[in-house]
Design a protein around this motif. Structure first.
Motif, short mmCIF file in Angstrom:
data_model
loop_
_atom_site.label_atom_id
_atom_site.label_comp_id
_atom_site.label_asym_id
_atom_site.label_seq_id
_atom_site.Cartn_x
_atom_site.Cartn_y
_atom_site.Cartn_z
N ILE A 10 0.85 -1.19 0.00
CA ILE A 10 0.00 0.00 0.00
C ILE A 10 0.89 1.25 0.00
O ILE A 10 1.76 1.40 0.87
CB ILE A 10 -0.94 0.01 1.22
CG1 ILE A 10 -1.83 -1.24 1.22
CG2 ILE A 10 -1.78 1.29 1.25
CD1 ILE A 10 -2.63 -1.43 2.49
N PRO A 12 0.52 5.33 -0.04
CA PRO A 12 -0.28 6.56 -0.03
C PRO A 12 0.44 7.65 -0.82
O PRO A 12 1.68 7.75 -0.75
CB PRO A 12 -0.36 6.96 1.44
CG PRO A 12 0.37 5.90 2.20
CD PRO A 12 1.21 5.13 1.24
N LEU A 75 -2.44 10.38 6.60
CA LEU A 75 -1.73 9.13 6.37
C LEU A 75 -2.43 7.94 7.01
O LEU A 75 -2.59 6.88 6.40
CB LEU A 75 -0.32 9.27 6.96
CG LEU A 75 0.64 8.11 6.74
CD1 LEU A 75 1.16 8.12 5.32
CD2 LEU A 75 1.80 8.18 7.72
N GLY A 76 -2.85 8.13 8.26
CA GLY A 76 -3.48 7.01 8.98
C GLY A 76 -4.74 6.53 8.30
O GLY A 76 -4.93 5.32 8.10
N TYR A 79 -3.98 4.54 5.10
CA TYR A 79 -3.59 3.15 5.34
C TYR A 79 -4.77 2.29 5.79
O TYR A 79 -4.93 1.15 5.35
CB TYR A 79 -2.44 3.06 6.35
CG TYR A 79 -1.09 3.25 5.71
CD1 TYR A 79 -0.69 2.45 4.63
CD2 TYR A 79 -0.19 4.21 6.17
CE1 TYR A 79 0.55 2.62 4.04
CE2 TYR A 79 1.05 4.38 5.58
CZ TYR A 79 1.41 3.58 4.51
OH TYR A 79 2.64 3.73 3.91
N GLY A 82 -6.71 1.32 2.90
CA GLY A 82 -6.00 0.27 2.18
C GLY A 82 -6.06 -1.08 2.89
O GLY A 82 -6.24 -2.12 2.24
N PHE A 83 -5.94 -1.06 4.22
CA PHE A 83 -6.01 -2.32 4.98
C PHE A 83 -7.36 -2.99 4.78
O PHE A 83 -7.45 -4.21 4.57
CB PHE A 83 -5.81 -2.06 6.48
CG PHE A 83 -4.45 -1.55 6.88
CD1 PHE A 83 -3.35 -1.74 6.07
CD2 PHE A 83 -4.27 -0.88 8.09
CE1 PHE A 83 -2.09 -1.26 6.45
CE2 PHE A 83 -3.03 -0.41 8.48
CZ PHE A 83 -1.94 -0.60 7.66
N GLU A 96 3.18 -1.52 4.19
CA GLU A 96 3.14 -0.05 4.11
C GLU A 96 4.46 0.41 3.50
O GLU A 96 5.53 -0.05 3.92
CB GLU A 96 3.06 0.58 5.50
CG GLU A 96 1.81 0.32 6.28
CD GLU A 96 1.84 1.08 7.61
OE1 GLU A 96 2.72 1.95 7.80
OE2 GLU A 96 0.99 0.80 8.45
N ASP A 98 6.43 4.11 1.50
CA ASP A 98 6.36 5.46 0.94
C ASP A 98 6.62 5.43 -0.57
O ASP A 98 7.30 4.53 -1.07
CB ASP A 98 7.39 6.38 1.59
CG ASP A 98 7.04 6.72 3.04
OD1 ASP A 98 5.90 6.42 3.46
OD2 ASP A 98 7.90 7.29 3.74
N GLY A 166 7.60 3.77 8.93
CA GLY A 166 6.43 3.60 8.07
C GLY A 166 6.63 2.56 7.00
O GLY A 166 5.90 2.54 6.00
N TYR A 170 2.63 -6.56 7.57
CA TYR A 170 1.72 -7.17 8.54
C TYR A 170 1.20 -8.50 7.98
O TYR A 170 0.80 -8.55 6.81
CB TYR A 170 0.47 -6.30 8.75
CG TYR A 170 0.69 -4.97 9.40
CD1 TYR A 170 0.80 -4.85 10.77
CD2 TYR A 170 0.74 -3.81 8.63
CE1 TYR A 170 0.97 -3.61 11.37
CE2 TYR A 170 0.91 -2.57 9.21
CZ TYR A 170 1.02 -2.47 10.58
OH TYR A 170 1.18 -1.25 11.17
N GLN A 191 1.58 5.46 13.15
CA GLN A 191 2.58 4.40 13.07
C GLN A 191 2.89 3.84 14.46
O GLN A 191 3.03 2.63 14.64
CB GLN A 191 3.86 4.92 12.41
CG GLN A 191 3.68 5.50 11.02
CD GLN A 191 3.30 4.46 9.98
OE1 GLN A 191 2.99 3.31 10.29
NE2 GLN A 191 3.30 4.85 8.72
#
Length: 252
Positions: A10, A12, A75-76, A79, A82-83, A96, A98, A166, A170, A191
């Motif tokens: 993912i 962002p 940002l949070g 993600y 995306g999760f 995750e 960049d 970052g 997972y 994060q």
């Protein structure tokens, strides 16, 4: 040729036109196949159009995806969007990363191996587990980041060296277990909160040493408010650690 994968990266984006095609091609050139999900927050510079142009080609049509959001939503939340998308599909490993090459795509297989082969639940690309591995950062930024991680360890008792990293992998069950809608923080505090929550639930975490290279192209998104959120948020996390009832680990 179909590009099947058990892994999704993912990324962002906000105004990453200089980097986005290069990073997608770099991830796609790896021996192991990784799918890529770009979460674009309404970049006015045409980042999303570049991604969609690649998606229209045979080479990327089944391994590159995009979610476009209107405006900068943080940002949070990018993600977490995306999760949830990844959990609706069959990905076993969710990353995750960049867009700006501060995270080296060549480290993705090392993070994957820590989870897939070594049995860890979370693999963190760590700048600080073996000294300070940061290139091209102003010294003030290095010190701020390094001591932020020290501060988090001191306040929370959390043993991870690079708490604000970052660059992560997972296992699916981690994101299924963490109650994503209860994650409070939006910036770099996100994060810390994700790692701390995984730790409190009882997941096994490994720090994989990486070298972090400051972006060469485009503009940094760092701000003082992001650090303020992280600084005060850590106190709340410590309080949560004492008072909150964390969920039980979900089945794979």
């Amino acid at each position: 040729m179909t590009h099947q994968s058990d892994s999704i990266v993912i990324i962002p984006t906000y105004n990453e036109k200089e980097n986005i095609e290069k990073i997608i091609r770099a991830v796609s050139a790896l021996e192991k196949c990784f799918h890529i999900l770009v979460i674009d927050d309404g970049s006015p510079d045409g980042t999303a159009a570049i991604v969609k142009g690649l998606m229209a080609t045979d080479d990327f049509s089944d391994r590159l995806f995009i979610i476009e959001r209107s405006g900068k939503l943080g940002l949070g939340t990018a993600y977490i969007t995306g999760f949830k998308w990844a959990l609706e599909r069959d990905y076993g490993y969710i990353f995750e990363m960049d867009a700006d090459f501060s995270h080296d795509p060549n480290d993705l297989p090392r993070l994957y191996s820590a989870c897939a082969d070594e049995g860890f639940d979370v693999a963190i690309g760590s700048r600080y587990v073996s000294g300070v591995n940061v290139v091209n950062w102003p010294i003030g930024r290095v010190l701020m980041s390094y001591f932020a991680s020290k501060y988090v360890r001191m306040v929370t008792g959390f043993k991870v060296h690079d708490t604000t990293a970052g660059f992560k992998c997972y296992k699916r069950r981690v994101l299924k277990t963490i109650e994503l809608d209860k994650i409070r923080f939006k910036g770099y505090g996100f994060q810390i909160e994700m790692k701390f929550t995984a730790y409190k639930i009882g997941f096994k975490i490994k720090e994989v040493p990486v070298i972090f290279v400051n972006r060469r192209e485009g503009v940094s998104k760092m701000s003082g408010g992001i650090f303020g959120e992280a600084f005060f948020g850590v106190m709340r996390l410590r309080w949560d650690g004492w008072t909150r009832k964390y969920p039980k680990i979900a089945e794979e």
